[in-house]
Design a protein around this motif. Structure first.
Motif, PDB file in Angstrom:
ATOM      1  N   SER A  72      23.168 -13.989 -31.549  1.00 56.59           N
ATOM      2  CA  SER A  72      22.614 -14.478 -30.280  1.00 56.59           C
ATOM      3  C   SER A  72      21.158 -14.081 -30.099  1.00 56.59           C
ATOM      4  O   SER A  72      20.412 -14.758 -29.397  1.00 56.59           O
ATOM      5  CB  SER A  72      23.442 -13.968 -29.096  1.00 56.59           C
ATOM      6  N   ALA A  73      20.734 -12.986 -30.736  1.00 60.08           N
ATOM      7  CA  ALA A  73      19.359 -12.515 -30.576  1.00 60.08           C
ATOM      8  C   ALA A  73      18.392 -13.170 -31.554  1.00 60.08           C
ATOM      9  O   ALA A  73      17.184 -13.068 -31.383  1.00 60.08           O
ATOM     10  CB  ALA A  73      19.305 -10.992 -30.748  1.00 60.08           C
ATOM     11  N   ILE A  74      18.907 -13.831 -32.586  1.00 61.27           N
ATOM     12  CA  ILE A  74      18.037 -14.495 -33.563  1.00 61.27           C
ATOM     13  C   ILE A  74      17.346 -15.675 -32.879  1.00 61.27           C
ATOM     14  O   ILE A  74      18.010 -16.579 -32.382  1.00 61.27           O
ATOM     15  CB  ILE A  74      18.856 -14.948 -34.785  1.00 61.27           C
ATOM     16  N   PRO A  75      16.014 -15.681 -32.852  1.00 60.61           N
ATOM     17  CA  PRO A  75      15.317 -16.679 -32.019  1.00 60.61           C
ATOM     18  C   PRO A  75      15.222 -18.063 -32.624  1.00 60.61           C
ATOM     19  O   PRO A  75      15.020 -19.037 -31.908  1.00 60.61           O
ATOM     20  CB  PRO A  75      13.923 -16.059 -31.852  1.00 60.61           C
ATOM     21  N   LEU A  76      15.325 -18.160 -33.950  1.00 60.95           N
ATOM     22  CA  LEU A  76      15.240 -19.459 -34.621  1.00 60.95           C
ATOM     23  C   LEU A  76      16.266 -19.468 -35.748  1.00 60.95           C
ATOM     24  O   LEU A  76      16.298 -18.565 -36.577  1.00 60.95           O
ATOM     25  CB  LEU A  76      13.838 -19.693 -35.182  1.00 60.95           C
ATOM     26  N   MET A 121      15.477 -13.106 -29.006  1.00 56.92           N
ATOM     27  CA  MET A 121      14.363 -12.188 -29.150  1.00 56.92           C
ATOM     28  C   MET A 121      13.078 -13.008 -29.016  1.00 56.92           C
ATOM     29  O   MET A 121      12.606 -13.626 -29.962  1.00 56.92           O
ATOM     30  CB  MET A 121      14.454 -11.497 -30.518  1.00 56.92           C
ATOM     31  N   LEU A 122      12.564 -13.039 -27.803  1.00 53.30           N
ATOM     32  CA  LEU A 122      11.361 -13.796 -27.452  1.00 53.30           C
ATOM     33  C   LEU A 122      10.631 -13.034 -26.355  1.00 53.30           C
ATOM     34  O   LEU A 122      11.233 -12.207 -25.656  1.00 53.30           O
ATOM     35  CB  LEU A 122      11.728 -15.189 -26.921  1.00 53.30           C
ATOM     36  N   PRO A 123       9.345 -13.315 -26.137  1.00 50.87           N
ATOM     37  CA  PRO A 123       8.676 -12.740 -24.971  1.00 50.87           C
ATOM     38  C   PRO A 123       9.423 -13.107 -23.690  1.00 50.87           C
ATOM     39  O   PRO A 123       9.986 -14.207 -23.578  1.00 50.87           O
ATOM     40  CB  PRO A 123       7.284 -13.380 -25.015  1.00 50.87           C
ATOM     41  N   ARG A 124       9.417 -12.210 -22.731  1.00 53.17           N
ATOM     42  CA  ARG A 124      10.168 -12.452 -21.502  1.00 53.17           C
ATOM     43  C   ARG A 124       9.686 -13.711 -20.786  1.00 53.17           C
ATOM     44  O   ARG A 124      10.491 -14.475 -20.231  1.00 53.17           O
ATOM     45  CB  ARG A 124      10.066 -11.240 -20.569  1.00 53.17           C
ATOM     46  N   GLU A 125       8.386 -13.957 -20.848  1.00 50.90           N
ATOM     47  CA  GLU A 125       7.840 -15.138 -20.172  1.00 50.90           C
ATOM     48  C   GLU A 125       8.248 -16.440 -20.882  1.00 50.90           C
ATOM     49  O   GLU A 125       8.071 -17.533 -20.331  1.00 50.90           O
ATOM     50  CB  GLU A 125       6.314 -15.045 -20.068  1.00 50.90           C
ATOM     51  N   SER A 126       8.765 -16.334 -22.092  1.00 52.05           N
ATOM     52  CA  SER A 126       9.286 -17.491 -22.826  1.00 52.05           C
ATOM     53  C   SER A 126      10.806 -17.560 -22.742  1.00 52.05           C
ATOM     54  O   SER A 126      11.460 -18.124 -23.620  1.00 52.05           O
ATOM     55  CB  SER A 126       8.850 -17.425 -24.296  1.00 52.05           C
ATOM     56  N   ASP A 127      11.363 -16.987 -21.682  1.00 54.22           N
ATOM     57  CA  ASP A 127      12.809 -16.933 -21.465  1.00 54.22           C
ATOM     58  C   ASP A 127      13.512 -16.078 -22.509  1.00 54.22           C
ATOM     59  O   ASP A 127      14.669 -16.322 -22.846  1.00 54.22           O
ATOM     60  CB  ASP A 127      13.432 -18.333 -21.424  1.00 54.22           C
ATOM     61  N   GLY A 128      12.815 -15.081 -23.022  1.00 56.10           N
ATOM     62  CA  GLY A 128      13.451 -14.133 -23.918  1.00 56.10           C
ATOM     63  C   GLY A 128      14.415 -13.224 -23.172  1.00 56.10           C
ATOM     64  O   GLY A 128      14.298 -13.014 -21.967  1.00 56.10           O
ATOM     65  N   VAL A 129      15.369 -12.688 -23.932  1.00 55.13           N
ATOM     66  CA  VAL A 129      16.355 -11.767 -23.365  1.00 55.13           C
ATOM     67  C   VAL A 129      16.148 -10.358 -23.911  1.00 55.13           C
ATOM     68  O   VAL A 129      16.349  -9.377 -23.206  1.00 55.13           O
ATOM     69  CB  VAL A 129      17.789 -12.265 -23.664  1.00 55.13           C
ATOM     70  N   VAL A 130      15.728 -10.275 -25.193  1.00 53.47           N
ATOM     71  CA  VAL A 130      15.452  -8.965 -25.787  1.00 53.47           C
ATOM     72  C   VAL A 130      14.052  -8.957 -26.376  1.00 53.47           C
ATOM     73  O   VAL A 130      13.511  -9.998 -26.763  1.00 53.47           O
ATOM     74  CB  VAL A 130      16.488  -8.597 -26.878  1.00 53.47           C
ATOM     75  N   HIS A 134      12.153 -24.708 -20.619  1.00 49.33           N
ATOM     76  CA  HIS A 134      12.266 -23.561 -21.510  1.00 49.33           C
ATOM     77  C   HIS A 134      10.894 -23.098 -21.957  1.00 49.33           C
ATOM     78  O   HIS A 134      10.081 -23.874 -22.458  1.00 49.33           O
ATOM     79  CB  HIS A 134      13.132 -23.914 -22.720  1.00 49.33           C
ATOM     80  N   GLY A 135      10.635 -21.803 -21.810  1.00 47.13           N
ATOM     81  CA  GLY A 135       9.304 -21.273 -22.055  1.00 47.13           C
ATOM     82  C   GLY A 135       8.806 -21.407 -23.473  1.00 47.13           C
ATOM     83  O   GLY A 135       7.608 -21.383 -23.718  1.00 47.13           O
ATOM     84  N   ALA A 136       9.722 -21.505 -24.444  1.00 40.93           N
ATOM     85  CA  ALA A 136       9.307 -21.576 -25.845  1.00 40.93           C
ATOM     86  C   ALA A 136       9.422 -22.978 -26.422  1.00 40.93           C
ATOM     87  O   ALA A 136       9.250 -23.163 -27.624  1.00 40.93           O
ATOM     88  CB  ALA A 136      10.146 -20.607 -26.673  1.00 40.93           C
ATOM     89  N   THR A 137       9.668 -23.969 -25.576  1.00 42.56           N
ATOM     90  CA  THR A 137       9.908 -25.322 -26.074  1.00 42.56           C
ATOM     91  C   THR A 137       8.757 -25.820 -26.940  1.00 42.56           C
ATOM     92  O   THR A 137       8.968 -26.386 -28.026  1.00 42.56           O
ATOM     93  CB  THR A 137      10.137 -26.295 -24.907  1.00 42.56           C
ATOM     94  N   GLU A 196       8.268 -14.038 -36.207  1.00 39.49           N
ATOM     95  CA  GLU A 196       7.106 -13.247 -35.812  1.00 39.49           C
ATOM     96  C   GLU A 196       6.121 -14.091 -35.016  1.00 39.49           C
ATOM     97  O   GLU A 196       5.573 -13.637 -33.993  1.00 39.49           O
ATOM     98  CB  GLU A 196       6.432 -12.654 -37.047  1.00 39.49           C
ATOM     99  N   ALA A 197       5.908 -15.327 -35.450  1.00 35.62           N
ATOM    100  CA  ALA A 197       4.976 -16.216 -34.746  1.00 35.62           C
ATOM    101  C   ALA A 197       5.424 -16.504 -33.322  1.00 35.62           C
ATOM    102  O   ALA A 197       4.602 -16.782 -32.443  1.00 35.62           O
ATOM    103  CB  ALA A 197       4.816 -17.523 -35.525  1.00 35.62           C
ATOM    104  N   LEU A 198       6.732 -16.420 -33.059  1.00 36.76           N
ATOM    105  CA  LEU A 198       7.258 -16.647 -31.708  1.00 36.76           C
ATOM    106  C   LEU A 198       7.025 -15.447 -30.786  1.00 36.76           C
ATOM    107  O   LEU A 198       7.350 -15.513 -29.599  1.00 36.76           O
ATOM    108  CB  LEU A 198       8.752 -16.956 -31.782  1.00 36.76           C
TER     109      LEU A 198
END
Length: 600
Positions: A568-572, A541-550, A388-391, A108-110
């Motif tokens: 593949s969609a699990i972000p962490l 599953m991330l914001p698009r600006e953080s290189d998310g896909v869904v 990577h946007g979420a690094t 959720e924090a991501l």
């Protein structure tokens, strides 16, 4: 496209069959599942727990190879992934454990509202059934202090295995002595410490997995169709102002076919195949697609990025002669195998009915190690300009976990017997099994900062993608795992585990006795760490600006009618073994899909 369904699901694996089962509960909804593998629900290699290793490298495995791993001295690892109805749940090692609360809250924090421990906890209960535990068994299980056991009543059946083995009590006493014995069911009360772990094995000693537990009870529904041995080639789009997924092209018995999806295409092909199928279909980084001559449907640079996995190191200690282990089966001794098969056939119990992994512990580093790592965490902090946007967000989460004594940076397990595996696929010789009995302690790096990738190598659908996990590419990972490895000898020398092991300790591999030398532990890590096959994150599953896909509803950015529901969609990545997390993830996804279409 002659055939048409409301939902077409690509992949009949762990997640795909959960979604198919739940969506087809509505008799007015038609569902098709396309699975590349076969239906092996009657195969003894799948059903008898101890035989799972016979599936690795078989027709039920995609037989992928990793790229050479610089962080592991150039070794090539085998990322085993299931190619059968049920996917990797058909060939995994049955361990059924939850993620730690803080990891799920980090989703959720991501940037994913609603994806937190409080919400997901209920979906674990929807996915599995907790076993009944007799009052007289609770002490042996070291669960006598648990105020309650989950009353989950889902399709996946679980068990504790050998309730009376002394490893359970010794493990609980060891960690209780240090104030780190989990006081409750970890599916209910998330805290650091040890616990007796569940296995996805039913009361009859058979594997319980998505094909047997979710699909088979629904198999005769007239609105649910499953096509096995069907290899998806690409997703079909209506390329209007906003692209829309309208169907799937696949091959069956050498012929190319197509099927249309009236509502949605749901991609559930796993952390390697889902990004591959997206890229073959024109969804991914534009530069990569253009290199392969693929028309760009949607430029999403995050496709195939952010690959995460758990690495594990096993240290085996010689056990006392009266301790029951699996070593005679590892050595494939004829008499032991015959006796074990006879017992299993008669009572569905005995050595074949489990892998001998009964205990786990989610642990932080000792205080002195956390202090030492504070400086390193500062020195290795990522620059804000990293690709990577979420690094930065991932780094901040990992830093919190590493430095917080109430969060685990590693998962520990015990295994009753020696482990034999190929460390490098460039040298496929499996080490010879050792004589004697062993108890093995495994240490898993729970929150790696290293990130890899999965991408196509050609436009031919049958070609394997290039899989590069980039293990230990972030220098903090080896610093954390090496410090955890240094503590393994202390556990084995304790008076609790010491009762089960030969004293003085006899290491199966003498090199694993580091004598307190951190550099020796780091070298051992690079030489011996192997994959746990817990691959996640490649369609995050991330914001698009953080290189998310869904997005947080698992819908692919910029495309209508396309959702991704798999690891593949699990972000962490989860704290330890992934299967329980994937089941809960898919259960929640099914509810999100139902909600969206109910409101149409």
């Amino acid at each position: 496209m002659a055939a048409s369904y409301d939902f077409v699901i690509i992949g009949g694996g762990t997640a795909g069959l959960v979604v198919a089962s739940r969506l087809s509960e509505d008799p007015s909804t038609s569902v098709l599942v396309l699975e590349a593998g076969a239906d092996l629900t009657a195969d003894t290699r799948v059903n008898i727990p101890i035989f799972y290793a016979a599936l690795l490298g078989s027709e039920a495995d995609w037989k992928f190879h990793s790229a050479p791993q610089l962080g592991l001295n150039g070794r090539v690892l085998g990322p085993n992934q299931g190619k059968a109805l049920g996917g990797s749940s058909a060939l995994n090692a049955h361990v059924f454990v939850p993620p730690f609360k803080g990891v799920v809250d980090s989703w959720e924090a991501l940037g994913n509202p609603g994806w937190n421990w409080t919400t997901l906890k209920g979906y674990f209960s929807k996915a599995y059934s907790s076993p009944a535990v007799a009052q007289d068994a609770k002490e042996a299980l070291a669960t006598e202090g648990w105020p309650e056991l989950s009353e989950a009543k889902g399709p996946i059946q679980t068990s504790f295995g050998n309730v009376t083995h002394p490893i359970r009590k010794a493990w609980a006493e060891l960690f209780r002595s240090g104030g780190q014995c989990n006081a409750g069911d970890p599916f209910i009360h998330s805290s650091v410490g040890s616990f007796s772990c569940l296995a996805s094995i039913d009361s009859e000693g058979k594997r319980s997995y998505s094909a047997s537990a979710y699909y088979k009870p629904a198999e005769l529904r007239p609105n649910l169709h499953v096509l096995t041995n069907s290899h998806v080639e690409k997703i079909l789009f209506d390329k209007g102002k906003r692209p829309k997924a309208i169907g799937v092209q696949y091959s069956l018995e050498g012929a190319s076919k197509a099927v249309s999806a009236r509502n949605e295409v749901i991609l559930a092909a796993g952390a390697f195949q889902s990004p591959k199928i997206l890229e073959l279909s024109g969804v991914g980084g534009a530069e990569l697609l253009q290199e392969h001559g693929i028309n760009v449907v949607m430029d999403l640079p995050g496709v195939g990025q952010n690959l995460q996995d758990h690495l594990i190191s096993y240290t085996a200690f010689q056990a006392k002669d009266d301790i029951e282990t699996k070593d005679s089966l590892v050595r494939q001794e004829t008499e032991a195998l015959g006796q074990a098969m006879k017992e299993y056939t008669a009572t569905q119990t005995g050595p074949l009915a489990s892998l001998g992994v009964h205990t786990y512990a989610y642990l932080p580093l000792p205080a002195q190690d956390r202090t030492a790592l504070q400086t390193l965490l500062t020195n290795y902090a990522p620059e804000d300009t990293q690709e990577h946007g979420a690094t930065r967000a991932y780094y901040d989460i990992a830093k919190t976990i590493i430095l917080d004594p109430e969060q685990p940076s590693a998962a520990y397990l015990s295994a009753l017997g020696q482990t034999n595996y190929v460390k490098d696929l460039k040298d496929e010789n499996i080490p010879a099994a050792s004589l004697g009995k062993f108890v093995t302690l495994g240490v898993m790096l729970s929150q790696p900062l290293s990130r890899g990738s999965v991408h196509i190598t050609s436009v031919i659908p049958g070609d394997s993608p290039i899989i590069d996990p980039s293990y230990l590419s972030n220098p903090l990972d080896v610093e954390v795992i090496a410090r955890h490895l240094l503590g393994v000898k202390n556990l084995a020398q304790s008076p609790y585990l010491g009762k089960l092991l030969e004293q003085p300790l006899k290491f199966r591999d003498p090199v694993a006795d580091f004598q307190g030398d951190l550099d020796a532990a780091k070298k051992y890590a690079r030489d011996n760490l192997i994959s746990m096959w817990h691959y996640t994150g490649t369609c995050s599953m991330l914001p698009r600006e953080s290189d998310g896909v869904v997005d947080s509803n698992l819908r692919v950015y910029g495309i209508e009618g396309l959702r991704i529901v798999d690891a593949s969609a699990i972000p962490l990545i989860s704290t330890a073994n992934l299967q329980a997390t994937v089941y809960a993830f898919a259960e929640r996804a099914a509810d999100l899909i139902k909600r969206d279409w109910k409101s149409e």
